[in-house]
Motif scaffolding. Structure first.
Motif, short mmCIF file in Angstrom:
data_model
loop_
_atom_site.label_atom_id
_atom_site.label_comp_id
_atom_site.label_asym_id
_atom_site.label_seq_id
_atom_site.Cartn_x
_atom_site.Cartn_y
_atom_site.Cartn_z
N UNK A 70 0.69 -1.14 -0.22
CA UNK A 70 -0.35 0.21 0.51
C UNK A 70 0.70 1.12 0.17
N UNK A 71 0.21 2.26 -0.92
CA UNK A 71 0.58 3.52 -0.63
C UNK A 71 1.63 3.78 0.80
N UNK A 72 0.65 4.00 2.14
CA UNK A 72 0.87 4.29 2.65
C UNK A 72 2.40 3.49 3.02
N UNK A 73 2.36 2.36 3.79
CA UNK A 73 3.71 1.35 4.04
C UNK A 73 4.65 2.01 3.08
N UNK A 74 5.27 2.81 1.93
CA UNK A 74 6.39 2.81 1.73
C UNK A 74 6.27 4.00 1.67
N UNK A 75 5.36 4.40 1.72
CA UNK A 75 5.41 6.74 2.24
C UNK A 75 6.41 6.72 4.23
N UNK A 76 5.48 5.10 4.85
CA UNK A 76 5.77 5.76 6.19
C UNK A 76 7.67 4.43 6.04
N UNK A 77 8.22 3.63 5.22
CA UNK A 77 9.26 2.67 5.38
C UNK A 77 10.30 4.02 4.96
N UNK A 78 9.80 4.71 3.57
CA UNK A 78 10.72 5.56 3.30
C UNK A 78 11.36 7.04 3.67
N UNK A 79 10.03 6.90 5.02
CA UNK A 79 10.01 8.78 5.34
C UNK A 79 9.48 9.89 4.30
N UNK A 80 7.83 9.45 3.70
CA UNK A 80 8.01 10.42 2.59
C UNK A 80 8.87 10.15 1.75
#
Length: 633
Positions: free
Chosen positions: A301-311
């Motif tokens: 999910x997009x939120x998972x990727x943004x959280x993992x990369x700090x946006x």
């Protein structure tokens, strides 16, 4: 080929060529032009076009087909234009007779489709294209110039400003003053106070205006209040109360409006997620995964990727390649606590079926020398791919930066080369061959015990039937010349780039020097003259290795053959490297952990040059050869 070379010399004058307003521009269908300063290449660009391209040429578009442009360095007062003899119009004389190159004012140049096939470009400007000039006083900064008696900012209310384009400075009147800053204070035309009250359109005042030296005062009349600089003054308490109520009401409405916009924004984000997912073939990929029961490949999910990369924070970037930017991802899920997350550059929505098929094929790729593709996210503007994380350094770091020769032996170099070749051979031999398209030492990672891991693939399509690309992709210095001319990526394009990597292993020199000299061209020239040993890294150059070095050098030159038909396949290269590796007689034993690569690099190493060492023999082999120049699109 007839060439008219020329230059412009502004040295010993206060003028210099504007780096902001000018672009180095080349026009033609077989054109590689350089901008030289004092005999050294500073920049250049390549423009090519084939017969089929002429129909699609568009007025006003200068992007590499028929026309190219590039920026120039700051502070230029002299330049000369030269053309590369390897790119000429002899074979396309009937289609495009001449090539042109000049420094042109960017705002006045508008590419016309007939420039590439006629003399219209030269005729339009009468052989003299307009360009923009900057000027400055002397070659000193303001700090130095103020201490000297000949400082030219002599007006009492003037100030010195450092030139933004090279050395020197100019003078301006200080804020609140106008005039000539170069005149003496007693001169009436020198910097004088501006009476702002007499210029209300330029200096607004909604109250009482009173001029002061270097500025002005603007106050509300007695009995009123407010900021007379920005708006009318309020008249009385009643008006103030009404204004306060109005402000309060406006604030409430503003808060509700903000909440409404936030809801709309959230809905828009959710809508775009769905659109991107559909655009990138997400539903098709889901259906394929369901049919094949592929549970190892995961859709994030997009939120998972943004959280993992700090946006997608810039501090999380661990690499940038020709096909995308790689971020370090943390705590993506319980299994993959540390991953490499790659954000692709661009996406062809017309190829979504091929892209989804490629993802499934890549997810099934299981080779110890290839970085594993774990999953992807298709809810962004471009696809985001998730790979296993390889925690150690790259082959580029091993060759050019770390300073411990004991972990850079010939045996280790051959081991890494052989494993890498086997990985590329594996990709090329699949039922649907996968072409890497950006083979370079930066994309060969090194795991524990120097195990090679191929990375930075997956954003490019699987080889199509025609193999045709409209945009050149790859890295300067590694690009296959045949690919650069035909825009056709083949498995032999990877072979050529791998040949450059073999030269790096042999010489510890980078593919291009600061002067844009091609390592491949220099080495091939030395091979012809029988003097290539002068370019070999001295760490591996001893009698016991001579036959092995000769074999490896010949293999590299076979990979660098100008025509793809003359190059070996990756499987042949891997087989030959394994044969050479088995013959190594020295530096055997258990290989140390790659953690030794964490040693700090030598501060004396300049990896932007070919090699730090005796370069006299190397300089003797320099040739100005056709460069792999990356298109700026």
């Amino acid at each position: 080929m007839d060439v008219t070379a020329w230059g412009l010399d502004l040295r010993d004058t206060p003028y210099r060529l504007s780096d902001f307003g000018n672009k180095f521009t080349a026009v033609g269908c077989e054109t590689l032009a350089y901008l030289e300063v004092d005999g050294k290449l500073t920049t250049g660009c390549v423009a090519t076009c084939q017969a089929d391209d002429l129909v699609g040429l568009t007025d006003g578009v200068c992007s590499g087909i028929g026309c190219c442009q590039t920026a120039i360095p700051k502070g230029l007062q002299y330049y000369q234009v030269t053309f590369d003899s390897g790119f000429n119009t002899t074979e396309i004389y009937n289609m495009s007779r001449c090539s042109y190159a000049a420094l042109v004012e960017a705002s006045s140049f508008n590419f016309s489709a007939n420039y590439s096939t006629s003399s219209a470009f030269n005729d339009y400007f009468g052989g003299q294209a307009p360009l923009l000039m900057d000027w400055a006083i002397g070659n000193e900064t303001c700090e130095v110039a103020r201490e000297k008696s000949n400082h030219t900012c002599i007006s009492r209310n003037s100030e010195c400003v450092n030139s933004h384009n090279g050395p020197g400075y100019i003078c301006n009147c200080s804020k609140g003053f106008h005039g000539n800053p170069y005149l003496k204070p007693e001169d009436p035309d020198s910097c004088q106070d501006i009476d702002e009250c007499k210029e209300p359109n330029k200096y607004p005042c909604y109250g009482k205006c009173r001029n002061k030296y270097g500025g002005y005062h603007c106050t509300c009349p007695f009995g009123t209040r407010g900021n007379a600089y920005s708006g009318p003054c309020d008249r009385g308490l009643a008006i103030g109360i009404c204004a306060s109520l109005l402000v309060a009401l406006t604030s409430l409405l503003g808060i509700e409006w903000i909440k409404y916009k936030q809801r709309i924004k959230r809905q828009d984000i959710m809508r775009k997620r769905g659109e991107y997912f559909h655009l990138h073939g997400g539903q098709l990929l889901t259906d394929m995964m369901s049919i094949e029961n592929n549970i190892s490949f995961k859709l994030y999910d997009r939120d998972e990727i943004e959280l993992a990369t700090k946006g997608f924070d810039k501090t999380s970037i661990i690499g940038e390649g020709g096909q995308g930017t790689v971020f370090k991802g943390y705590n993506l899920d319980q299994v993959n606590n540390l991953v490499a997350i790659k954000k692709c550059k661009g996406f062809d929505e017309n190829s979504r079926t091929e892209f989804t098929q490629e993802l499934l094929i890549l997810s099934r790729v299981n080779h110890e020398n290839i970085v594993k593709l774990i999953g992807c996210c298709l809810q962004f503007e471009v696809p985001v791919l998730v790979y296993e994380f390889v925690p150690n350094k790259t082959l580029h770091y091993l060759i050019h930066s770390q300073n411990d020769p004991s972990i850079r032996t010939l045996e280790i170099r051959l081991k890494v080369a052989a494993e890498s070749a086997e990985a590329f051979s594996y990709l090329h031999s699949l039922d649907h061959p996968i072409l890497h398209g950006d083979v370079k030492s930066m994309n060969i990672l090194l795991s524990n015990n120097f195990i090679a891991k191929i990375s930075d693939f997956g954003c490019s399509k699987i080889r199509a039937a025609d193999g045709h690309d409209d945009v050149v992709k790859g890295t300067i210095g590694y690009l296959d010349p045949e690919y650069l001319l035909k825009f056709e990526l083949t498995d032999k394009s990877d072979v050529y780039s791998f040949g450059v990597v073999l030269l790096e292993l042999l010489t510890r020199r980078t593919p291009l020097s600061k002067q844009k000299v091609s390592l491949a061209s220099v080495f091939q020239e030395a091979m012809k003259e029988g003097q290539f040993l002068e370019l070999i890294d001295t760490e591996i150059l001893h009698e016991d290795n001579m036959r092995l070095i000769n074999d490896l050098a010949r293999l590299a030159c076979q990979c660098l053959a100008m025509t793809s038909e003359s190059r070996p396949t990756m499987s042949m290269i891997a087989e030959e490297l394994r044969r050479i590796e088995k013959q190594v007689q020295h530096h055997r034993g258990v290989l140390t952990s790659i953690s030794s690569l964490s040693l700090s690099a030598s501060s004396a190493t300049d990896v932007s040059e070919h090699f730090t060492g005796d370069t006299n023999d190397y300089d003797s082999h320099r040739r100005v050869a056709a460069m792999s120049i990356e298109f700026a699109r």
